[in-house]
Scaffold this active site. Structure first.
Site, PDB file in Angstrom:
ATOM      1  N   ARG A 189       0.832  -1.367  -0.009  1.00 45.23           N
ATOM      2  CA  ARG A 189      -0.053   0.005   0.354  1.00 45.23           C
ATOM      3  C   ARG A 189       0.993   0.994  -0.369  1.00 45.23           C
ATOM      4  O   ARG A 189       1.887   1.195   0.652  1.00 45.23           O
ATOM      5  CB  ARG A 189      -1.191   0.037   1.052  1.00 45.23           C
ATOM      6  CG  ARG A 189      -1.871   1.202   1.557  1.00 45.23           C
ATOM      7  CD  ARG A 189      -2.824   0.768   2.474  1.00 45.23           C
ATOM      8  NE  ARG A 189      -3.451   2.490   2.617  1.00 45.23           N
ATOM      9  CZ  ARG A 189      -3.830   2.368   4.443  1.00 45.23           C
ATOM     10  NH1 ARG A 189      -3.328   1.991   4.863  1.00 45.23           N
ATOM     11  NH2 ARG A 189      -4.828   3.487   4.537  1.00 45.23           N
ATOM     12  N   HIS A 190       0.273   2.032  -0.645  1.00 46.49           N
ATOM     13  CA  HIS A 190       1.468   3.450  -1.015  1.00 46.49           C
ATOM     14  C   HIS A 190       1.372   4.016   1.039  1.00 46.49           C
ATOM     15  O   HIS A 190       0.926   3.470   1.435  1.00 46.49           O
ATOM     16  CB  HIS A 190       0.278   4.061  -1.313  1.00 46.49           C
ATOM     17  CG  HIS A 190      -0.781   4.889  -0.857  1.00 46.49           C
ATOM     18  ND1 HIS A 190      -1.381   5.956   0.214  1.00 46.49           N
ATOM     19  CD2 HIS A 190      -2.370   4.168  -1.129  1.00 46.49           C
ATOM     20  CE1 HIS A 190      -2.485   5.483   0.732  1.00 46.49           C
ATOM     21  NE2 HIS A 190      -3.192   4.824   0.273  1.00 46.49           N
ATOM     22  N   GLY A 191       2.327   4.870   0.441  1.00 47.12           N
ATOM     23  CA  GLY A 191       2.302   5.384   1.759  1.00 47.12           C
ATOM     24  C   GLY A 191       1.618   6.418   2.230  1.00 47.12           C
ATOM     25  O   GLY A 191       0.274   6.564   1.775  1.00 47.12           O
ATOM     26  N   GLU A 192       1.678   6.947   3.835  1.00 48.39           N
ATOM     27  CA  GLU A 192       0.918   7.646   3.963  1.00 48.39           C
ATOM     28  C   GLU A 192       0.478   8.604   3.268  1.00 48.39           C
ATOM     29  O   GLU A 192       1.108   9.664   3.330  1.00 48.39           O
ATOM     30  CB  GLU A 192       1.163   8.215   5.445  1.00 48.39           C
ATOM     31  CG  GLU A 192       0.313   9.225   6.617  1.00 48.39           C
ATOM     32  CD  GLU A 192       0.779   9.657   7.939  1.00 48.39           C
ATOM     33  OE1 GLU A 192       0.554   9.090   8.743  1.00 48.39           O
ATOM     34  OE2 GLU A 192       2.187  10.807   7.568  1.00 48.39           O
ATOM     35  N   TRP A 217      -5.117  12.914   3.944  1.00 51.88           N
ATOM     36  CA  TRP A 217      -6.381  12.484   4.033  1.00 51.88           C
ATOM     37  C   TRP A 217      -6.561  10.737   5.170  1.00 51.88           C
ATOM     38  O   TRP A 217      -6.508  10.629   5.597  1.00 51.88           O
ATOM     39  CB  TRP A 217      -6.820  11.746   3.140  1.00 51.88           C
ATOM     40  CG  TRP A 217      -7.417  13.115   2.447  1.00 51.88           C
ATOM     41  CD1 TRP A 217      -7.500  14.941   2.351  1.00 51.88           C
ATOM     42  CD2 TRP A 217      -8.759  12.837   1.798  1.00 51.88           C
ATOM     43  NE1 TRP A 217      -8.175  14.851   2.033  1.00 51.88           N
ATOM     44  CE2 TRP A 217      -9.004  14.866   1.396  1.00 51.88           C
ATOM     45  CE3 TRP A 217     -10.052  12.924   0.452  1.00 51.88           C
ATOM     46  CZ2 TRP A 217      -9.414  15.055   0.597  1.00 51.88           C
ATOM     47  CZ3 TRP A 217     -10.824  12.818  -0.247  1.00 51.88           C
ATOM     48  CH2 TRP A 217     -11.035  14.502  -0.427  1.00 51.88           C
ATOM     49  N   ASN A 218      -5.391   9.933   5.123  1.00 54.96           N
ATOM     50  CA  ASN A 218      -4.866   9.276   6.125  1.00 54.96           C
ATOM     51  C   ASN A 218      -4.763  10.070   7.588  1.00 54.96           C
ATOM     52  O   ASN A 218      -5.129   9.599   7.837  1.00 54.96           O
ATOM     53  CB  ASN A 218      -3.624   8.238   5.657  1.00 54.96           C
ATOM     54  CG  ASN A 218      -3.390   7.096   4.523  1.00 54.96           C
ATOM     55  OD1 ASN A 218      -2.904   7.224   4.369  1.00 54.96           O
ATOM     56  ND2 ASN A 218      -5.002   7.142   3.921  1.00 54.96           N
ATOM     57  N   GLY A 239     -10.577   6.976  -1.838  1.00 50.54           N
ATOM     58  CA  GLY A 239     -10.509   6.099  -3.037  1.00 50.54           C
ATOM     59  C   GLY A 239     -10.434   7.072  -3.992  1.00 50.54           C
ATOM     60  O   GLY A 239      -9.046   7.231  -4.034  1.00 50.54           O
ATOM     61  N   ARG A 265      -0.141   9.355  -4.649  1.00 52.29           N
ATOM     62  CA  ARG A 265       0.271   8.630  -3.495  1.00 52.29           C
ATOM     63  C   ARG A 265       0.540   6.967  -3.763  1.00 52.29           C
ATOM     64  O   ARG A 265       2.267   7.473  -3.331  1.00 52.29           O
ATOM     65  CB  ARG A 265      -0.458   8.582  -2.316  1.00 52.29           C
ATOM     66  CG  ARG A 265      -1.939   7.291  -3.261  1.00 52.29           C
ATOM     67  CD  ARG A 265      -3.557   8.260  -1.647  1.00 52.29           C
ATOM     68  NE  ARG A 265      -4.646   7.287  -2.144  1.00 52.29           N
ATOM     69  CZ  ARG A 265      -5.294   7.882  -2.992  1.00 52.29           C
ATOM     70  NH1 ARG A 265      -5.549   8.908  -3.624  1.00 52.29           N
ATOM     71  NH2 ARG A 265      -6.689   6.594  -2.897  1.00 52.29           N
ATOM     72  N   GLU A 310      -7.238   3.410  -7.684  1.00 53.89           N
ATOM     73  CA  GLU A 310      -8.575   3.125  -6.321  1.00 53.89           C
ATOM     74  C   GLU A 310      -9.439   2.836  -6.289  1.00 53.89           C
ATOM     75  O   GLU A 310      -9.777   3.828  -7.153  1.00 53.89           O
ATOM     76  CB  GLU A 310      -7.986   4.097  -4.964  1.00 53.89           C
ATOM     77  CG  GLU A 310      -8.360   3.897  -3.678  1.00 53.89           C
ATOM     78  CD  GLU A 310      -8.637   2.106  -3.214  1.00 53.89           C
ATOM     79  OE1 GLU A 310      -9.379   1.275  -3.043  1.00 53.89           O
ATOM     80  OE2 GLU A 310      -8.287   2.558  -1.774  1.00 53.89           O
TER      81      GLU A 310
END
Length: 183
Positions: free
Chosen positions: A8-11, A14-15, A22, A64, A88
């Protein structure tokens, strides 16, 4: 035994704000860039030691994920390309809303729901399963760099999951997962 790897992508910004990203193109935070670099170092070390084999990185075109993949490619020398199928899931009316919202959590279990302008889980599964079927047919080992919604679908390709397990499944930013075809 044919394998595939996923991260999964890095932070993202919006995280940190606990919002659903999305299909909205949200950039990495400084920490997200650092996480991607750390993962790139880890993968390079594993490649150097022969602990893993990778031939190519395929990433979501959203910044991202692509930026995360670019850090990894720069550190490992692996070729990188984007694939629209790793974009996504579009969560429609839920994009930008709290990730832990109860209504959203329940709606994720309705696989035909397109979230008022988004994409249903069934349509998502179609594109991800088609991609995985395609990748299973050649002799390369890939690292897929994408999103939490995509790993949920990838995991369901390899393992049986209840709707509840599917809706609750996720991985940390820059966590590396290994999947084996035909298991």
């Amino acid at each position: 035994m044919k394998k595939i790897y996923f991260t999964r992508h890095g932070e993202t910004h919006w995280n940190v704000a606990n919002k659903i990203c999305g299909a909205t193109d949200i950039g990495l935070t400084d920490k997200g860039h650092s996480q991607a670099e750390e993962l790139g170092n880890l993968i390079r070390e594993k490649l150097d030691k022969g602990e893993i084999v990778l031939d190519e990185i395929i990433a979501s075109p959203l910044s991202r994920a692509y930026d995360t993949a670019k850090h990894i490619a720069d550190m490992t020398g692996l070729p990188l390309r984007a694939d629209e199928r790793l974009r996504e899931q579009n969560f429609g009316k839920y994009e930008g809303t709290p990730r832990d919202g109860e209504v959203f959590r329940m709606d994720k279990r309705n696989f035909v729901n397109s979230y008022e302008g988004g994409e249903s889980m069934l349509r998502l599964a179609q594109r991800i399963y088609n991609l995985l079927d395609e990748l299973a047919e050649d002799d390369k080992i890939y690292l897929l760099v994408a999103h939490n919604g995509i790993v949920r679908c990838v995991n369901s390709y390899f393992y049986d999951m209840t709707n509840e397990e599917y809706g609750n499944y996720g991985i940390r930013n820059c966590e590396l997962k290994e999947y084996v075809f035909g298991k």
